[in-house]
Design a protein around this motif. Structure first.
Motif, PDB file in Angstrom:
ATOM      1  N   THR A   3      41.878  88.593  21.906  1.00 55.14           N
ATOM      2  CA  THR A   3      41.259  87.299  22.229  1.00 55.14           C
ATOM      3  C   THR A   3      41.126  86.373  21.016  1.00 55.14           C
ATOM      4  N   GLU A   4      41.730  86.749  19.906  1.00 53.66           N
ATOM      5  CA  GLU A   4      41.669  85.881  18.715  1.00 53.66           C
ATOM      6  C   GLU A   4      42.359  84.540  18.981  1.00 53.66           C
ATOM      7  N   HIS A   5      42.064  83.579  18.128  1.00 53.58           N
ATOM      8  CA  HIS A   5      42.708  82.262  18.203  1.00 53.58           C
ATOM      9  C   HIS A   5      44.206  82.410  17.917  1.00 53.58           C
ATOM     10  N   ARG A   6      44.996  81.489  18.480  1.00 48.41           N
ATOM     11  CA  ARG A   6      46.450  81.524  18.258  1.00 48.41           C
ATOM     12  C   ARG A   6      46.825  81.553  16.772  1.00 48.41           C
ATOM     13  N   ALA A   7      46.010  80.894  15.948  1.00 47.96           N
ATOM     14  CA  ALA A   7      46.320  80.863  14.512  1.00 47.96           C
ATOM     15  C   ALA A   7      46.337  82.284  13.945  1.00 47.96           C
ATOM     16  N   VAL A   8      45.454  83.145  14.441  1.00 43.08           N
ATOM     17  CA  VAL A   8      45.413  84.543  13.997  1.00 43.08           C
ATOM     18  C   VAL A   8      46.565  85.317  14.630  1.00 43.08           C
ATOM     19  N   LEU A   9      46.729  85.164  15.937  1.00 36.25           N
ATOM     20  CA  LEU A   9      47.751  85.961  16.638  1.00 36.25           C
ATOM     21  C   LEU A   9      49.149  85.622  16.127  1.00 36.25           C
ATOM     22  N   ASP A  10      49.421  84.350  15.913  1.00 35.85           N
ATOM     23  CA  ASP A  10      50.757  83.962  15.442  1.00 35.85           C
ATOM     24  C   ASP A  10      50.979  84.382  13.985  1.00 35.85           C
ATOM     25  N   TYR A  53      46.558  95.306  18.408  1.00 40.66           N
ATOM     26  CA  TYR A  53      45.793  94.257  19.097  1.00 40.66           C
ATOM     27  C   TYR A  53      44.813  94.942  20.047  1.00 40.66           C
ATOM     28  N   LEU A  54      43.548  94.961  19.691  1.00 45.19           N
ATOM     29  CA  LEU A  54      42.558  95.697  20.497  1.00 45.19           C
ATOM     30  C   LEU A  54      42.162  94.906  21.737  1.00 45.19           C
ATOM     31  N   PRO A  55      41.888  95.631  22.836  1.00 45.23           N
ATOM     32  CA  PRO A  55      41.396  94.950  24.049  1.00 45.23           C
ATOM     33  C   PRO A  55      39.904  94.648  23.913  1.00 45.23           C
ATOM     34  N   VAL A  56      39.386  93.840  24.829  1.00 45.07           N
ATOM     35  CA  VAL A  56      37.937  93.577  24.845  1.00 45.07           C
ATOM     36  C   VAL A  56      37.334  94.173  26.118  1.00 45.07           C
ATOM     37  N   GLU A  57      36.011  94.277  26.124  1.00 47.86           N
ATOM     38  CA  GLU A  57      35.280  94.698  27.327  1.00 47.86           C
ATOM     39  C   GLU A  57      35.331  93.526  28.326  1.00 47.86           C
ATOM     40  N   PRO A  58      34.954  93.766  29.596  1.00 50.24           N
ATOM     41  CA  PRO A  58      35.007  92.663  30.573  1.00 50.24           C
ATOM     42  C   PRO A  58      34.143  91.456  30.187  1.00 50.24           C
ATOM     43  N   ASP A  59      33.154  91.667  29.298  1.00 52.13           N
ATOM     44  CA  ASP A  59      32.327  90.523  28.883  1.00 52.13           C
ATOM     45  C   ASP A  59      32.924  89.789  27.677  1.00 52.13           C
ATOM     46  N   GLY A  60      34.116  90.196  27.254  1.00 57.26           N
ATOM     47  CA  GLY A  60      34.801  89.476  26.180  1.00 57.26           C
ATOM     48  C   GLY A  60      34.488  89.967  24.787  1.00 57.26           C
ATOM     49  N   ARG A  61      33.673  91.046  24.684  1.00 58.35           N
ATOM     50  CA  ARG A  61      33.302  91.532  23.351  1.00 58.35           C
ATOM     51  C   ARG A  61      34.079  92.792  22.989  1.00 58.35           C
ATOM     52  N   LEU A  62      34.262  92.945  21.713  1.00 59.38           N
ATOM     53  CA  LEU A  62      34.975  94.128  21.224  1.00 59.38           C
ATOM     54  C   LEU A  62      33.966  95.265  21.049  1.00 59.38           C
ATOM     55  N   ILE A  94      30.220  86.393  21.453  1.00 60.25           N
ATOM     56  CA  ILE A  94      29.939  86.725  20.053  1.00 60.25           C
ATOM     57  C   ILE A  94      30.165  88.228  19.854  1.00 60.25           C
ATOM     58  N   HIS A  95      31.074  88.561  18.965  1.00 59.31           N
ATOM     59  CA  HIS A  95      31.376  89.974  18.719  1.00 59.31           C
ATOM     60  C   HIS A  95      30.259  90.624  17.887  1.00 59.31           C
ATOM     61  N   PRO A  96      30.120  91.940  17.982  1.00 58.53           N
ATOM     62  CA  PRO A  96      29.099  92.644  17.171  1.00 58.53           C
ATOM     63  C   PRO A  96      29.555  92.737  15.710  1.00 58.53           C
TER      64      PRO A  96
END
Ligand SMILES: Cc1ncc(COP(=O)(O)O)c(C=O)c1O
Length: 411
Positions: free
Chosen positions: A102-109, A123-132, A160-162
């Motif tokens: 879920t990182e910004h394109r600037a990071v992924l690219d 590339y790690l997945p996130v939980e259903p709430d969007g957090r790692l 917001i990630h932990p």
């Protein structure tokens, strides 16, 4: 209701320049036009003084030392410099980098570009709430891992990630941690020491400063982080980013940081109250809606909502003249691609195509929120009224309800 149209609710994309920031920048466009590298006269000395002051203000906002800040053209450049610079510097130690889908394109690219240089990226997945999940991160780390790249707050769903837990893991394992704090800086507390972050980026235009101005934080001790420059030339910014300094942009960044530090606590309370008003208003008026991402661990100014049975692009067409929001899809070449962030939540592509992102900001008011609630409600109802799918679903719903009523009556 008297609100001035159009209303800007797209503050994750950019923010207006605060009048106080503009005021601080103006002298650098008039009499104070010196080059900060000119050592031989007062124009240069004044420009250098203004840059030093801005460096101190940016550092203070994130609890860093002024020497740990270098100025760039924005978060995209800082991200490229941090990730490519660290990867190339430490390539002999290992060639594995961990990041998140879920990182910004600037990071992924940037990561994709490093794959072409022979680096391995997870590339790690996130939980259903969007957090790692920190446990997922821990299990992805290998002996060859040199860098972990995780954003603080997501630009689409505000999740917001932990970060403190992530910082604890990377420090314990002796791996560098780069955090993209573009959306969180100035909105929620961000502290590079408390969070054990080694590299971080921020961008002036997300915090009521000018576009084309950003910063990169590079830890100077415990550990001392080294990166390879991308731009070489005059050796500016400790040799890490050559090119004449954008004094106007830097002064704007500094002033924006100073204001953010002063206003953040109060502003974040006001933002979350406005955001909740928006959410409750929509929830009370519309069925078949849901929130994308964690409500608990979320930027105070973000609301990302799915409106089932409605195409978000059609909604934008309806609203665009009056209300600036953005959708869960992005135009890539000819196709309308669903957002990679919404897709990562696991809800399917339809959800992404039916979602809107609301990003509130410093100058928004309750009246504007109320206007947006009414206007969005009207547009959603209008679009659903012409949706055959919605008609089918509501018919089914009514049938199910009368069935249940009949059964209750018979009992
Ligand atoms: C999380 C995040 N990272 C990076 C960027 C890129 O920032 P800039 O526009 O300063 O290059 C953005 C801007 O959209 C962002 O939201």
């Amino acid at each position: 209701m008297s609100v001035k149209l159009p209303i800007f609710f797209d503050h994750h994309s950019t923010t207006p320049v605060d009048a106080r920031v503009l005021e601080a920048m103006l002298p650098t466009l008039k009499d104070e036009y010196g080059n900060a590298s000119s050592r031989s006269h007062v124009f240069g000395w004044n420009a250098k003084r203004a840059v030093d002051r801005a460096r101190g203000l940016a550092a203070e906002l994130i609890n860093a030392q002024p020497e740990e800040i270098i100025f760039t053209s924005g978060a995209t450049e800082s991200i490229n410099l941090a990730i490519k610079g660290a990867a190339r510097m430490y390539a002999e130690k290992g060639r594995h980098i961990v990041t998140c889908v879920t990182e910004h394109r600037a990071v992924l690219d940037t990561c994709r570009a490093l794959e072409r240089e022979g680096f391995e990226i997870t590339y790690l997945p996130v939980e259903p709430d969007g957090r790692l999940s920190p446990a997922v991160l821990r299990s992805a780390i290998k002996n060859s891992t040199i860098l972990v790249v995780i954003m603080h707050a997501n630009n689409e769903i505000g999740a917001i990630h932990p970060i403190e837990e992530i910082g604890k893991i990377t420090r314990e394992k002796g791996i560098l941690f780069f955090c993209d704090a573009t959306q969180s800086v100035g909105r929620i507390p961000f502290d590079v020491n408390k969070m054990q972050i080694d590299l971080a980026c921020l961008s002036a235009h997300k915090i009521y400063g000018p576009k084309g101005s950003g910063a990169l934080y590079i830890r100077k001790e415990k550990p001392r982080v080294r990166i390879e420059p991308i731009l070489v030339g005059g050796g500016h910014e400790n040799g890490l980013r050559s090119g004449t300094l954008n004094v106007t942009g830097i002064v704007g960044l500094g002033a924006a940081c100073e204001l953010a530090a002063e206003l953040m606590d109060e502003e974040s309370k006001r933002m979350s109250a406005l955001r909740d008003r928006l959410f409750i208003g929509l929830r009370n008026r519309l069925g078949f809606i849901h929130v994308n991402g964690s409500m608990e661990h979320r930027l105070p100014n973000n609301l990302n909502m799915g409106f089932e049975y409605v195409e978000s692009e059609s909604l934008l067409m309806e609203l665009g003249e009056e209300i600036a929001v953005s959708s869960g899809s992005a135009c890539s070449s000819a196709a309308l691609e669903p957002s990679h962030v919404l897709k990562a939540l696991g809800g399917g592509e339809e959800i992404a195509h039916a979602s809107l992102r609301f990003g509130l900001g410093r100058f928004n008011t309750e009246e504007e929120v109320d206007y947006v609630v009414e206007r969005v409600t009207k547009a959603v109802k209008m679009l659903r009224a012409i949706s055959p799918l919605y008609e089918m679903e509501t018919k089914l719903d009514t049938e199910r309800q009368s069935d249940a009523d009949r059964k209750l009556g018979a009992a």
